[in-house]
Design an enzyme around this catalytic site. Structure first.
Site, PDB file in Angstrom:
ATOM      1  N   GLU A  76       0.893  30.108  23.044  1.00  0.00           N
ATOM      2  CA  GLU A  76       1.847  30.365  23.648  1.00  0.00           C
ATOM      3  C   GLU A  76       1.906  31.404  24.503  1.00  0.00           C
ATOM      4  OE1 GLU A  76       5.269  28.562  20.295  1.00  0.00           O
ATOM      5  OE2 GLU A  76       4.636  30.749  20.119  1.00  0.00           O
ATOM      6  N   CYS A 131       3.759  38.123  28.658  1.00  0.00           N
ATOM      7  CA  CYS A 131       3.134  38.280  27.361  1.00  0.00           C
ATOM      8  C   CYS A 131       2.054  37.158  27.215  1.00  0.00           C
ATOM      9  CB  CYS A 131       4.042  38.295  26.292  1.00  0.00           C
ATOM     10  SG  CYS A 131       3.469  38.759  24.883  1.00  0.00           S
ATOM     11  N   CYS A 143      -4.710  33.984  14.618  1.00  0.00           N
ATOM     12  CA  CYS A 143      -5.131  35.241  14.309  1.00  0.00           C
ATOM     13  C   CYS A 143      -5.969  35.556  13.166  1.00  0.00           C
ATOM     14  CB  CYS A 143      -3.957  36.527  14.560  1.00  0.00           C
ATOM     15  SG  CYS A 143      -4.468  38.217  14.385  1.00  0.00           S
ATOM     16  N   CYS A 196      -1.679  39.885   9.354  1.00  0.00           N
ATOM     17  CA  CYS A 196      -0.576  40.906   9.060  1.00  0.00           C
ATOM     18  C   CYS A 196       0.508  40.094   8.169  1.00  0.00           C
ATOM     19  CB  CYS A 196      -0.077  41.499  10.140  1.00  0.00           C
ATOM     20  SG  CYS A 196      -1.585  42.435  11.007  1.00  0.00           S
ATOM     21  N   CYS A 211       3.844  38.799  10.229  1.00  0.00           N
ATOM     22  CA  CYS A 211       3.404  38.269  11.487  1.00  0.00           C
ATOM     23  C   CYS A 211       3.290  36.918  11.328  1.00  0.00           C
ATOM     24  CB  CYS A 211       2.306  38.653  12.136  1.00  0.00           C
ATOM     25  SG  CYS A 211       1.708  37.996  13.821  1.00  0.00           S
ATOM     26  N   CYS A 232       8.567  39.345  19.625  1.00  0.00           N
ATOM     27  CA  CYS A 232       7.368  39.751  19.080  1.00  0.00           C
ATOM     28  C   CYS A 232       6.865  39.056  17.505  1.00  0.00           C
ATOM     29  CB  CYS A 232       7.242  41.155  18.682  1.00  0.00           C
ATOM     30  SG  CYS A 232       6.759  42.040  20.175  1.00  0.00           S
TER      31      CYS A 232
HETATM   32  N1  SAH Z   1      -2.464  41.741  17.610  1.00  0.00           N
HETATM   33  C1  SAH Z   1      -1.916  42.625  18.463  1.00  0.00           C
HETATM   34  C2  SAH Z   1      -1.036  41.989  19.450  1.00  0.00           C
HETATM   35  C3  SAH Z   1      -0.135  40.865  19.173  1.00  0.00           C
HETATM   36  S1  SAH Z   1       0.995  41.162  17.931  1.00  0.00           S
HETATM   37  C4  SAH Z   1      -1.329  43.499  17.683  1.00  0.00           C
HETATM   38  O1  SAH Z   1      -1.132  43.647  16.396  1.00  0.00           O
HETATM   39  O2  SAH Z   1      -0.673  44.572  18.226  1.00  0.00           O
HETATM   40  C5  SAH Z   1       2.226  42.128  19.009  1.00  0.00           C
HETATM   41  C6  SAH Z   1       3.162  43.059  18.230  1.00  0.00           C
HETATM   42  O3  SAH Z   1       4.204  42.190  17.524  1.00  0.00           O
HETATM   43  C7  SAH Z   1       2.448  43.994  17.314  1.00  0.00           C
HETATM   44  O4  SAH Z   1       3.227  45.034  17.634  1.00  0.00           O
HETATM   45  C8  SAH Z   1       3.168  43.349  15.806  1.00  0.00           C
HETATM   46  O5  SAH Z   1       3.267  44.817  15.073  1.00  0.00           O
HETATM   47  C9  SAH Z   1       4.606  42.940  16.464  1.00  0.00           C
HETATM   48  N2  SAH Z   1       5.162  41.836  15.400  1.00  0.00           N
HETATM   49  C10 SAH Z   1       4.039  40.980  14.627  1.00  0.00           C
HETATM   50  N3  SAH Z   1       5.197  40.218  13.779  1.00  0.00           N
HETATM   51  C11 SAH Z   1       6.298  40.611  14.075  1.00  0.00           C
HETATM   52  C12 SAH Z   1       7.648  40.410  13.669  1.00  0.00           C
HETATM   53  N4  SAH Z   1       7.734  39.321  12.752  1.00  0.00           N
HETATM   54  N5  SAH Z   1       8.667  40.910  14.222  1.00  0.00           N
HETATM   55  C13 SAH Z   1       8.644  42.192  15.178  1.00  0.00           C
HETATM   56  N6  SAH Z   1       7.306  42.394  15.691  1.00  0.00           N
HETATM   57  C14 SAH Z   1       6.177  41.567  14.899  1.00  0.00           C
HETATM   58 FE1  SF4 Z   2      -2.609  39.321  14.419  1.00  0.00          FE
HETATM   59 FE2  SF4 Z   2      -0.167  39.293  13.948  1.00  0.00          FE
HETATM   60 FE3  SF4 Z   2      -1.511  41.216  13.043  1.00  0.00          FE
HETATM   61 FE4  SF4 Z   2      -1.268  41.459  15.630  1.00  0.00          FE
HETATM   62  S1  SF4 Z   2       0.360  41.583  14.261  1.00  0.00           S
HETATM   63  S2  SF4 Z   2      -2.980  41.480  14.385  1.00  0.00           S
HETATM   64  S3  SF4 Z   2      -1.376  39.036  16.087  1.00  0.00           S
HETATM   65  S4  SF4 Z   2      -1.575  38.864  12.563  1.00  0.00           S
END
Ligand code: SAH
Ligand code: SF4
Length: 352
Positions: free
Chosen positions: A90, A103, A110, A114, A117, A332
Site C-alpha cells: 500500500e 508515503c 516488515c 513492533c 503496528c 500510520c
Molecule cells: N519502519 C519504519 C517506517 C514505517 S512505520 C519505522 O518504524 O519508523 C511509520 C510510523 O508509524 C512509525 O513512526 C511507527 O512508530 C508508526 N506506527 C506504527 N504503528 C502505528 C499505529 N498503530 N498507530 C500510530 N502510529 C503507528
Molecule cells: Fe516495521 Fe511497523 Fe515497526 Fe515500522 S513500526 S519497524 S513498519 S513493525
C-alpha cells in the site's frame, strides 16, 4: 528478462557501455523510464527501432499494478498495488494545505514486529526492488488530478527502509536526480525504527531527512513494544542520533506513538526531554491508531496534551500528528496490504 526500471542512471550508463552503445543512450532511456514514465520499451518512440528490438531481447519495463484506491473523508488516498510475484503493498497520498505527500512502502510486510503496528503483525514477505519503489511514485502520479503535483516523499509506509538499505539508497538517487523524479533532498524523509548501523551509513551516503520512531524512554518499555531495541538499545540509538550529520536547517524528527499507560506518563515526558538533549530535533506525537486485534489503546487527549506541554516547556518543537486517513486504515501503522477481510465487509463499489 530484466526490468529496465531497476537501473539507476549510473547503472544505465554502465549497461549501455556494456552493450557497446553511446553514453547518450543512457540519458534517453533514463528519461523515458522515470520522467516520461514509459510502460513498455516500444513506447520509447525516439529510440531507434533496431535498438529497441535489441533491448526487448533481454529487458522489459515492469511496474506495479494498482488494484484499487480508497479515499478518506479528509482527502487522504490509499492505494493497494500488486507486485509481479503476487505480493501486495500500500501507498498513501496525503494532501495538506501547502503540500501533497506520498508515503511509500519499502518492503512487503516488515520483519521487526513492533507490537503496536499492523504491518509488523502481518510478518515479512520481502524487500521491494527499485522498480517497485519507483513504481509507487509513478502509480501515484498517474492518479493525480490536473495541476496536482507530489511535493514530498516519505518512506514511512509498510516496512523498515534501512533494512532494505541498498534499494532505498538507489531509490533516493532516482528521486533526487534532476533527470529522474527531481525532488529536493529536503523533501524526502526516511523513517526508521532505529537500525543503528543503517542510520550511521545513511548519514554518510545521503542528505535526506531522518525520522526515528522512538516510542519509549526506557529500554525496558522500548524492548517490549519494539523488539529491535534488544539489538540496538537506546544508548546506541541516541548516540547515533547525536552524531548524525545535519546539513542546512535540517533536524531529526522524533516520532513517538502515544500508547495509553505504556509510554505516556509525565515521567516519560520528562525523561524524553533529558534523552533528547543535544539532538537538533522536533518531536512528532502520533495518536495510536487502533486496528483489529491491537493490544494497546490510544492515550486520552488530556494525557497527550500534558505530555506535549512537558516537551514544549523543555524547549522542544512539538507537533501532534493528525491521524490522516484513519477511517480507511491508511494512518500510520495501519498498512497491511491485505484487503480480503476488510473488503468483504464493504459495499462492492468501495471494495477492491
Ligand atoms: N519502519 C519504519 C517506517 C514505517 S512505520 C519505522 O518504524 O519508523 C511509520 C510510523 O508509524 C512509525 O513512526 C511507527 O512508530 C508508526 N506506527 C506504527 N504503528 C502505528 C499505529 N498503530 N498507530 C500510530 N502510529 C503507528
Ligand atoms: Fe516495521 Fe511497523 Fe515497526 Fe515500522 S513500526 S519497524 S513498519 S513493525
Amino acid at each position: 528478462m530484466k526490468n529496465l526500471r531497476d537501473f539507476t542512471h549510473p547503472e544505465l550508463v554502465g549497461l549501455m557501455a556494456a552493450m557497446g552503445e553511446k553514453p547518450y543512450r543512457a540519458e534517453q532511456v533514463y528519461n523515458w523510464l522515470f520522467h516520461r514514465r514509459a510502460d513498455r520499451i516500444d513506447a520509447m518512440t525516439d529510440i531507434a527501432k533496431s535498438f529497441r528490438e535489441r533491448l526487448k531481447k533481454d529487458f522489459y519495463i515492469g511496474g506495479i499494478k494498482i488494484l484499487g484506491v480508497k479515499k478518506s473523508s479528509d482527502g487522504t488516498g490509499k492505494f493497494l498495488s500488486l507486485l509481479e510475484d503476487g505480493s501486495k503493498i500500500e501507498s498513501v497520498l496525503i494532501p495538506e494545505t501547502d503540500r501533497l505527500t506520498l508515503c511509500v512502502s519499502t518492503q512487503a510486510g516488515c520483519a521487526l514486529g513492533c507490537r503496536f503496528c499492523m504491518t509488523g503483525a502481518s510478518g515479512f514477505t520481502r524487500d521491494l526492488t527499485l522498480a517497485e519503489l519507483a513504481g509507487e511514485v509513478i502509480a501515484a502520479i498517474s492518479m493525480l488530478d490536473e495541476g496536482e503535483r507530489i511535493t514530498n516523499v516519505v518512506l514511512m509506509g509498510m516496512g523498515e527502509p534501512l533494512a532494505n538499505y541498498g534499494n532505498v539508497l538507489r531509490f533516493i538517487n532516482v528521486l533526487t536526480d534532476g533527470k529522474g523524479f527531481g525532488f529536493s533532498h529536503n523533501r524526502i524523509t526516511v523513517s526508521t525504527a532505529g537500525l543503528v548501523p543503517g542510520i550511521r551509513r545513511l548519514g554518510i551516503d545521503a542528505n535526506v531527512n531522518l525520522a526515528v520512531s522512538l516510542n519509549a524512554t526506557t529500554d525496558g518499555t522500548r524492548s517490549r513494544i519494539m523488539p529491535i531495541n534488544r539489538k540496538y538499545p537506546m544508548d546506541d540509538l541516541i548516540g547515533a542520533l547525536k552524531s548524525y550529520p545535519l546539513h542546512g536547517k535540517k533536524n531529526i524528527t522524533i516520532e513517538y506513538v502515544l500508547l495509553k499507560d505504556v509510554n505516556d506518563t509525565l515521567e516519560d515526558a520528562r525523561r524524553l526531554t533529558r534523552l533528547l538533549k543535544g539532538i537538533r530535533c522536533k518531536i512528532n506525537l502520533i495518536p495510536f491508531n487502533p486496528f483489529p486485534g491491537a493490544a494497546y489503546e490510544r492515550s486520552s487527549d488530556e494525557r497527550a496534551a500534558a505530555f506535549g506541554k512537558v516537551l514544549l516547556d523543555g524547549g522542544y518543537n512539538v507537533f501532534t500528528r493528525q491521524s490522516k486517513g484513519a477511517d480507511i486504515l491508511a494512518a500510520c501503522g495501519q498498512l497491511r496490504g491485505r484487503y480480503e477481510e476488510e473488503a468483504s465487509k464493504e459495499k462492492p463499489d468501495d471494495a477492491f
